[in-house]
Design an enzyme around this catalytic site. Structure first.
Site, PDB file in Angstrom:
ATOM      1  N   SER A 119     -60.873  54.680  79.230  1.00 20.83           N
ATOM      2  CA  SER A 119     -60.632  53.994  77.964  1.00 20.83           C
ATOM      3  C   SER A 119     -61.085  52.546  78.023  1.00 20.83           C
ATOM      4  O   SER A 119     -61.017  51.847  77.029  1.00 20.83           O
ATOM      5  CB  SER A 119     -59.155  54.080  77.594  1.00 20.83           C
ATOM      6  OG  SER A 119     -58.356  53.839  78.709  1.00 20.83           O
ATOM      7  N   HIS A 140     -65.012  59.484  75.428  1.00 23.64           N
ATOM      8  CA  HIS A 140     -63.633  59.010  75.288  1.00 23.64           C
ATOM      9  C   HIS A 140     -62.907  59.782  74.183  1.00 23.64           C
ATOM     10  O   HIS A 140     -63.212  59.617  72.999  1.00 23.64           O
ATOM     11  CB  HIS A 140     -63.661  57.496  74.997  1.00 23.64           C
ATOM     12  CG  HIS A 140     -62.322  56.858  74.967  1.00 23.64           C
ATOM     13  ND1 HIS A 140     -62.077  55.688  74.267  1.00 23.64           N
ATOM     14  CD2 HIS A 140     -61.138  57.204  75.532  1.00 23.64           C
ATOM     15  CE1 HIS A 140     -60.806  55.357  74.424  1.00 23.64           C
ATOM     16  NE2 HIS A 140     -60.224  56.265  75.180  1.00 23.64           N
ATOM     17  N   GLU A 152     -65.375  58.879  71.190  1.00 19.68           N
ATOM     18  CA  GLU A 152     -66.186  57.656  71.309  1.00 19.68           C
ATOM     19  C   GLU A 152     -67.183  57.930  72.442  1.00 19.68           C
ATOM     20  O   GLU A 152     -66.772  58.217  73.567  1.00 19.68           O
ATOM     21  CB  GLU A 152     -65.235  56.500  71.668  1.00 19.68           C
ATOM     22  CG  GLU A 152     -65.715  55.124  71.329  1.00 19.68           C
ATOM     23  CD  GLU A 152     -64.654  54.047  71.649  1.00 19.68           C
ATOM     24  OE1 GLU A 152     -63.759  54.254  72.508  1.00 19.68           O
ATOM     25  OE2 GLU A 152     -64.731  52.965  71.031  1.00 19.68           O
ATOM     26  N   ASN A 190     -60.314  50.408  71.903  1.00 20.78           N
ATOM     27  CA  ASN A 190     -59.278  49.574  72.524  1.00 20.78           C
ATOM     28  C   ASN A 190     -59.517  48.085  72.352  1.00 20.78           C
ATOM     29  O   ASN A 190     -58.574  47.294  72.410  1.00 20.78           O
ATOM     30  CB  ASN A 190     -59.119  49.950  73.990  1.00 20.78           C
ATOM     31  CG  ASN A 190     -58.390  51.277  74.096  1.00 20.78           C
ATOM     32  OD1 ASN A 190     -57.413  51.496  73.385  1.00 20.78           O
ATOM     33  ND2 ASN A 190     -58.876  52.161  74.938  1.00 20.78           N
TER      34      ASN A 190
HETATM   35  N1  CAA Z   1     -51.742  70.007  70.599  1.00 18.02           N
HETATM   36  C1  CAA Z   1     -52.017  70.754  69.522  1.00 18.02           C
HETATM   37  N2  CAA Z   1     -51.560  70.445  68.295  1.00 18.02           N
HETATM   38  C2  CAA Z   1     -50.754  69.367  68.170  1.00 18.02           C
HETATM   39  C3  CAA Z   1     -50.411  68.541  69.264  1.00 18.02           C
HETATM   40  C4  CAA Z   1     -50.952  68.915  70.513  1.00 18.02           C
HETATM   41  N3  CAA Z   1     -50.701  68.188  71.609  1.00 18.02           N
HETATM   42  N4  CAA Z   1     -49.619  67.548  68.829  1.00 18.02           N
HETATM   43  C5  CAA Z   1     -49.471  67.702  67.513  1.00 18.02           C
HETATM   44  N5  CAA Z   1     -50.156  68.809  67.114  1.00 18.02           N
HETATM   45  C6  CAA Z   1     -50.341  69.278  65.742  1.00 18.02           C
HETATM   46  C7  CAA Z   1     -49.090  69.798  65.107  1.00 18.02           C
HETATM   47  O1  CAA Z   1     -48.932  71.158  65.381  1.00 18.02           O
HETATM   48  C8  CAA Z   1     -49.330  69.529  63.644  1.00 18.02           C
HETATM   49  O2  CAA Z   1     -50.190  70.509  63.085  1.00 18.02           O
HETATM   50  P1  CAA Z   1     -50.299  70.732  61.470  1.00 18.02           P
HETATM   51  O3  CAA Z   1     -50.934  69.495  60.904  1.00 18.02           O
HETATM   52  O4  CAA Z   1     -51.162  71.937  61.345  1.00 18.02           O
HETATM   53  O5  CAA Z   1     -48.888  70.919  61.011  1.00 18.02           O
HETATM   54  C9  CAA Z   1     -50.109  68.214  63.649  1.00 18.02           C
HETATM   55  O6  CAA Z   1     -50.699  68.120  64.963  1.00 18.02           O
HETATM   56  C10 CAA Z   1     -49.214  67.030  63.401  1.00 18.02           C
HETATM   57  O7  CAA Z   1     -48.130  67.065  64.354  1.00 18.02           O
HETATM   58  P2  CAA Z   1     -46.590  66.935  63.981  1.00 18.02           P
HETATM   59  O8  CAA Z   1     -46.339  67.455  62.609  1.00 18.02           O
HETATM   60  O9  CAA Z   1     -45.807  67.477  65.116  1.00 18.02           O
HETATM   61  O10 CAA Z   1     -46.312  65.401  64.048  1.00 18.02           O
HETATM   62  P3  CAA Z   1     -46.941  64.220  63.238  1.00 18.02           P
HETATM   63  O11 CAA Z   1     -47.360  64.583  61.872  1.00 18.02           O
HETATM   64  O12 CAA Z   1     -45.980  63.120  63.458  1.00 18.02           O
HETATM   65  O13 CAA Z   1     -48.290  63.897  64.054  1.00 18.02           O
HETATM   66  C11 CAA Z   1     -49.507  62.772  65.696  1.00 18.02           C
HETATM   67  C12 CAA Z   1     -48.282  63.601  65.406  1.00 18.02           C
HETATM   68  C13 CAA Z   1     -50.771  63.625  65.466  1.00 18.02           C
HETATM   69  C14 CAA Z   1     -49.415  62.397  67.175  1.00 18.02           C
HETATM   70  C15 CAA Z   1     -49.523  61.523  64.750  1.00 18.02           C
HETATM   71  O14 CAA Z   1     -48.313  60.837  64.850  1.00 18.02           O
HETATM   72  C16 CAA Z   1     -50.658  60.573  65.038  1.00 18.02           C
HETATM   73  O15 CAA Z   1     -51.787  60.771  64.622  1.00 18.02           O
HETATM   74  N6  CAA Z   1     -50.341  59.468  65.772  1.00 18.02           N
HETATM   75  C17 CAA Z   1     -51.323  58.479  66.182  1.00 18.02           C
HETATM   76  C18 CAA Z   1     -52.003  58.963  67.417  1.00 18.02           C
HETATM   77  C19 CAA Z   1     -53.014  57.990  67.939  1.00 18.02           C
HETATM   78  O16 CAA Z   1     -53.222  56.908  67.415  1.00 18.02           O
HETATM   79  N7  CAA Z   1     -53.680  58.407  69.014  1.00 18.02           N
HETATM   80  C20 CAA Z   1     -54.639  57.576  69.668  1.00 18.02           C
HETATM   81  C21 CAA Z   1     -53.986  56.898  70.832  1.00 18.02           C
HETATM   82  S1  CAA Z   1     -55.123  55.850  71.641  1.00 18.02           S
HETATM   83  C22 CAA Z   1     -55.882  56.868  72.742  1.00 18.02           C
HETATM   84  O17 CAA Z   1     -55.611  58.017  72.904  1.00 18.02           O
HETATM   85  C23 CAA Z   1     -57.009  56.301  73.507  1.00 18.02           C
HETATM   86  C24 CAA Z   1     -56.809  55.198  74.410  1.00 18.02           C
HETATM   87  O18 CAA Z   1     -57.793  54.845  75.026  1.00 18.02           O
HETATM   88  C25 CAA Z   1     -55.560  54.495  74.680  1.00 18.02           C
END
Ligand code: CAA
Length: 282
Positions: A119, A140, A152, A190
């Site tokens: 990242s 990424h 990315e 990031n």
């Molecule tokens: N695997 C498969 N499916 C998953 C899952 C997983 N690990 N986690 C969630 N899901 C699915 C759920 O089944 C659900 O499906 P539907 O839309 O079909 O119902 C959907 O994803 C949404 O999940 P939830 O309803 O349980 O929960 P939510 O609506 O609160 O969403 C979330 C959860 C997708 C994590 C949402 O909160 C989100 O988008 N958060 C932001 C995440 C983010 O910013 N990620 C980037 C982080 S930075 C990074 O990764 C890189 C770095 O370099 C640091």
């Protein structure tokens, strides 16, 4: 290049998500870890997340079984020799990635592209450790990998167009959207996200607002799915701190100085969701 078998190094949060999407899209996956318990935990998570997709009717129960059947868990890195493409998703530490890239360069066929899910670590630096810097690239993914659409794709200084196209095409086959970025500390994701999280931590440290209030502002005012402090806990506070340090070191601008409260929480072992405590308790 015909890619059928993909190596994934690391079965942690990112590695198991990456193995999940490759296997679900028909690729054979060699999933490599250093200890059996990490492999077991990674496979258990993949099973649970595939089950979620079955429950949401995104895939059939038979697809889940087929995807799991396509994953070969291994402890011996030499087994990656059979792979047509490798993505490294090990711990975000330069010493660890250095050792892995040197080893992968020795193990994999010379035409195999070596990607890193880093990242923030320099792709150019990882590439220079190998005899194939033209075939080293950043791929990424974002957490949760099965859900987030972005990949990315980071070009190191020596990465060729052919290597870039290989990874871009792979991302599309995984039903992701690739975005091209050049190599610079923190890339784009990031470089922009971490100062937001860091500033949110300053706001808490200075008593401007509680973590709950900061997160509400972003959820309700900016339609973010998670507020910055919930997101920091989700990513891991240690990972956030490491990325701030890579940016401070690489860009030299004091605006990337990690917030003292972030440092203190990491020192205390309050790493977020994975340790049971961060800005919130889990
Ligand atoms: N695997 C498969 N499916 C998953 C899952 C997983 N690990 N986690 C969630 N899901 C699915 C759920 O089944 C659900 O499906 P539907 O839309 O079909 O119902 C959907 O994803 C949404 O999940 P939830 O309803 O349980 O929960 P939510 O609506 O609160 O969403 C979330 C959860 C997708 C994590 C949402 O909160 C989100 O988008 N958060 C932001 C995440 C983010 O910013 N990620 C980037 C982080 S930075 C990074 O990764 C890189 C770095 O370099 C640091």
């Amino acid at each position: 290049m015909n890619i059928q078998r993909v190596g994934v190094v690391g079965a942690g949060t990112m590695g198991n998500g990456i193995a999940h999407v490759f296997a679900r899209n028909g690729y054979g996956v060699v999933l490599c870890e250093v200890e059996q318990r990490f492999l077991d935990r990674g496979l258990e998570t993949i099973g649970k997340n595939l089950e979620r997709e079955v429950a949401k009717n995104k895939i059939a129960a038979a697809d889940k079984a087929a995807a799991l059947g396509r994953i070969e868990p291994v402890l011996d890195r030499a087994k990656l020799a059979s792979c047509d493409f490798v993505v490294e998703a090990a711990t975000e530490k330069l010493e660890i990635k250095t050792e892995i890239f040197r080893d992968l360069d020795r193990i994999c066929r010379p035409e195999v592209v070596l990607a890193s899910n880093t990242s923030s670590i320099s792709i150019t630096k990882l590439a220079a450790l190998t005899k194939r810097p033209d075939k080293v690239i950043g791929m990424h993914f974002f957490n949760p990998v099965p859900v987030m659409k972005l990949v990315e794709v980071i070009r190191g200084l020596a990465t060729t167009d052919e290597t870039f196209q290989t990874v871009r095409d792979l991302a599309v086959k995984l039903e992701k959207t690739p975005v091209e970025v050049n190599d610079a500390p923190g890339f784009v994701s990031n470089r922009v996200l971490m100062p937001l999280i860091n500033e949110a931590i300053y706001a808490v440290m200075e008593g401007v607002a509680t973590p709950e209030a900061v997160d509400e502002v972003f959820k309700l005012g900016m339609a973010h799915p998670m507020g910055p402090l919930t997101l920091a806990d989700f990513i891991g506070l240690d990972v956030c701190l490491d990325i701030m340090r890579v940016m401070l070191d690489g860009l030299g601008d004091p605006k990337y100085r990690p917030c003292p409260l972030l440092i203190k929480m990491v020192d205390a072992g309050w790493l977020g969701r994975k340790s049971g405590r961060g800005f919130y308790k889990y």
